[in-house]
Design a protein around this motif. Sequence first.
Motif, mmCIF file in Angstrom:
data_model
loop_
_atom_site.group_PDB
_atom_site.id
_atom_site.type_symbol
_atom_site.label_atom_id
_atom_site.label_comp_id
_atom_site.label_asym_id
_atom_site.label_seq_id
_atom_site.Cartn_x
_atom_site.Cartn_y
_atom_site.Cartn_z
ATOM 1 N N ALA A 117 0.835 -1.205 0.000
ATOM 2 C CA ALA A 117 0.000 0.000 0.000
ATOM 3 C C ALA A 117 0.866 1.250 0.000
ATOM 4 C CB ALA A 117 -0.928 -0.004 1.219
ATOM 5 N N ALA A 118 1.927 1.200 0.806
ATOM 6 C CA ALA A 118 2.817 2.359 0.863
ATOM 7 C C ALA A 118 3.508 2.584 -0.481
ATOM 8 C CB ALA A 118 3.864 2.134 1.960
ATOM 9 N N ALA A 119 3.899 1.470 -1.139
ATOM 10 C CA ALA A 119 4.562 1.597 -2.434
ATOM 11 C C ALA A 119 3.623 2.174 -3.482
ATOM 12 C CB ALA A 119 5.081 0.238 -2.889
ATOM 13 N N VAL A 120 2.364 1.717 -3.468
ATOM 14 C CA VAL A 120 1.369 2.228 -4.407
ATOM 15 C C VAL A 120 1.159 3.719 -4.192
ATOM 16 C CG1 VAL A 120 -1.061 2.166 -5.048
ATOM 17 C CG2 VAL A 120 0.194 0.032 -4.716
ATOM 18 N N GLN A 121 0.996 4.094 -2.908
ATOM 19 C CA GLN A 121 0.784 5.508 -2.599
ATOM 20 C C GLN A 121 2.002 6.343 -3.004
ATOM 21 O OE1 GLN A 121 -0.166 6.248 1.480
ATOM 22 N NE2 GLN A 121 -0.383 8.461 1.202
ATOM 23 N N ALA A 122 3.202 5.820 -2.750
ATOM 24 C CA ALA A 122 4.416 6.549 -3.104
ATOM 25 C C ALA A 122 4.530 6.716 -4.620
ATOM 26 C CB ALA A 122 5.639 5.802 -2.572
ATOM 27 N N ARG A 123 4.110 5.686 -5.379
ATOM 28 C CA ARG A 123 4.186 5.770 -6.829
ATOM 29 C C ARG A 123 3.253 6.855 -7.356
ATOM 30 N NH1 ARG A 123 3.010 0.866 -7.902
ATOM 31 N NH2 ARG A 123 5.146 0.098 -7.768
ATOM 32 N N GLU A 124 2.036 6.918 -6.773
ATOM 33 C CA GLU A 124 1.094 7.959 -7.179
ATOM 34 C C GLU A 124 1.635 9.348 -6.837
ATOM 35 O OE1 GLU A 124 -1.692 8.053 -8.865
ATOM 36 O OE2 GLU A 124 -1.623 5.908 -9.263
ATOM 37 N N GLU A 125 2.223 9.461 -5.633
ATOM 38 C CA GLU A 125 2.775 10.752 -5.228
ATOM 39 C C GLU A 125 3.951 11.125 -6.117
ATOM 40 O OE1 GLU A 125 3.676 10.235 -1.154
ATOM 41 O OE2 GLU A 125 1.593 10.462 -0.470
ATOM 42 N N GLY A 126 4.743 10.092 -6.520
ATOM 43 C CA GLY A 126 5.869 10.350 -7.417
ATOM 44 C C GLY A 126 5.402 10.862 -8.759
ATOM 45 N N GLY A 132 3.655 16.654 -12.511
ATOM 46 C CA GLY A 132 2.771 17.759 -12.203
ATOM 47 C C GLY A 132 1.312 17.357 -12.136
ATOM 48 N N MET A 133 0.993 16.089 -12.379
ATOM 49 C CA MET A 133 -0.378 15.598 -12.285
ATOM 50 C C MET A 133 -0.332 14.091 -12.063
ATOM 51 S SD MET A 133 -1.710 15.531 -16.254
ATOM 52 C CE MET A 133 -1.139 17.180 -16.649
ATOM 53 N N SER A 134 -1.402 13.559 -11.513
ATOM 54 C CA SER A 134 -1.451 12.123 -11.287
ATOM 55 C C SER A 134 -1.608 11.404 -12.617
ATOM 56 C CB SER A 134 -2.637 11.783 -10.381
ATOM 57 O OG SER A 134 -3.849 12.000 -11.074
ATOM 58 N N ARG A 135 -1.321 10.123 -12.584
ATOM 59 C CA ARG A 135 -1.479 9.328 -13.798
ATOM 60 C C ARG A 135 -2.935 9.352 -14.250
ATOM 61 N NH1 ARG A 135 1.399 3.784 -13.326
ATOM 62 N NH2 ARG A 135 3.127 5.252 -13.107
ATOM 63 N N SER A 136 -3.868 9.299 -13.303
ATOM 64 C CA SER A 136 -5.290 9.345 -13.636
ATOM 65 C C SER A 136 -5.642 10.658 -14.325
ATOM 66 C CB SER A 136 -6.144 9.184 -12.367
ATOM 67 O OG SER A 136 -5.967 7.903 -11.818
ATOM 68 N N ARG A 137 -5.107 11.745 -13.803
ATOM 69 C CA ARG A 137 -5.380 13.056 -14.383
ATOM 70 C C ARG A 137 -4.807 13.145 -15.803
ATOM 71 N NH1 ARG A 137 -9.025 16.810 -12.661
ATOM 72 N NH2 ARG A 137 -8.448 18.915 -13.303
ATOM 73 N N PHE A 138 -3.632 12.562 -15.990
ATOM 74 C CA PHE A 138 -2.999 12.571 -17.308
ATOM 75 C C PHE A 138 -3.851 11.806 -18.319
ATOM 76 C CE2 PHE A 138 -0.317 10.268 -20.350
ATOM 77 C CZ PHE A 138 0.226 11.344 -21.049
ATOM 78 N N LEU A 139 -4.313 10.610 -17.948
ATOM 79 C CA LEU A 139 -5.144 9.821 -18.854
ATOM 80 C C LEU A 139 -6.468 10.507 -19.125
ATOM 81 C CD1 LEU A 139 -4.431 6.237 -17.456
ATOM 82 C CD2 LEU A 139 -3.796 7.112 -19.708
ATOM 83 N N LEU A 140 -7.017 11.160 -18.114
ATOM 84 C CA LEU A 140 -8.282 11.870 -18.264
ATOM 85 C C LEU A 140 -8.133 12.988 -19.307
ATOM 86 C CD1 LEU A 140 -11.179 12.455 -17.355
ATOM 87 C CD2 LEU A 140 -10.235 13.858 -15.515
ATOM 88 N N LYS A 141 -7.092 13.794 -19.161
ATOM 89 C CA LYS A 141 -6.873 14.887 -20.111
ATOM 90 C C LYS A 141 -6.528 14.364 -21.501
ATOM 91 C CE LYS A 141 -5.604 18.631 -16.967
ATOM 92 N NZ LYS A 141 -4.628 19.702 -16.674
ATOM 93 N N SER A 142 -5.765 13.277 -21.549
ATOM 94 C CA SER A 142 -5.405 12.696 -22.839
ATOM 95 C C SER A 142 -6.649 12.216 -23.587
ATOM 96 C CB SER A 142 -4.432 11.530 -22.656
ATOM 97 O OG SER A 142 -3.220 11.966 -22.081
#
Length: 431
Positions: A117-126, A132-142
């Motif tokens: 869980a910590a690794a997943v959270q750290a990856r999202e924060e990374g 400058g945006m989360s992976r979800s935000r990037f896919l959403l805009k794309s």
Amino acid sequence: MRAGPNLLSTILLVIIMLALDAYVFYALRSLMANAAPRLRGVVFTLYWVLSAVVMASIVFYGKIPWAKFMQARAYYLTFAFSFSFSKLMVALFLFIDDGRRAVMWVVEKVRSAPAVAAAVQAREEGNRETDGMSRSRFLLKSGFLVGGTLMGTLLYGLSNKYNYHVRKLRLAYPNLPPAFKGLKIVQISDIHSGSFNDKEAVKRGVELIQAQKPDLVLFTGDLVNDRSLEMDDYMDVFDKISAPMGVFSTLGNHDYGDYYPWPDYDNNRRSRLKAQNLETLKGIHAKMGWRLLMNENKILEKDGQQIALLGVENWSMNPRFPRLGDMKAAYEGTKEVPFKILLSHDPTHWDGQVRTEYPDIDLMLAGHTHGMQFGVEIPFFKWSPAQYIYRQWAGLYEEGKQRLYVNRGFGFLGYPGRVGILPEITVIELV
């Protein structure tokens, strides 16, 4: 009373469309969370109004008298397709992101390890820190960028339908009689007069044809969409096409009226009105001064030398299209002529019969594909969805000593526009 299959299909399609609308709207609302309230209100209202228009037309499509509004139908279908397909593109990106998050959630739950869980959270924060945006935000805009670009491209293409493009090429043949050296041929194809809505623009296209000063003009089929009456307003435009050696033409699959619901069809799809329509269309070719070649040939002579011009009715390898061309009849009497040009609407005829059975046909001219009216053509790269249907779909093809040229079409059908594949006037000089 049990619902019919058409009603059930409509209900299922409406449910799917509503689910798609809701799925994309949820993402749109998330994307505009920080926008001004007034802007959000305008965008959300427009989204649902446009969605409602598409939905209503699906439900009431069969009750709309489209026969009276064929031009409007083409533009509406363009909007409905581009809007719906754009939403599908957005949904695809959203689905990828939802799938990614679902996998991560399952991994976290199955392993039940705080470290995971910590690794997943750290990856999202990374992702946030690096991009400058989360992976979800990037896919959403794309997703919205791809969908919006597609819709914008199709709408922009509406302005290209009369943007005629002259393509010139020189073809060398050692067996061309010297008297015909420098012969300038203009090929046009797929006029589809029933799709036109700007007579002045079409006139400019015809003037561009005449500006090439052709020795010979060849038309390779599909003068109309379905009915001969589509030429009523355009005969006085196309009868201006002329050339010293003549204007010759042939029929395409649409010229037979096969796609129109003639009211007197019998059980074998025979129709007196349909047969009469074809005879009227043949007469239109004659009235415009075009010599229609119906499985026959014309020997052209100059300074005592000859070339043969052959023309066949539609011949296609695709069983959905007519196979009425008779090469044997068209070829008769031309064996000793040293150079031969064939007019055949469908390019599949080249591989299907011409190359294998008539190796002395030097040049075949075809149309039919329109290049799908959508694609990319830049130096050293050419792509269109048409290439997944037709082996030869636009431009020049060569096999041994034989050549095929596929014209991209003068007019348009269905989609009232062109993206990347512009309407074409071909100028071929024989040397």
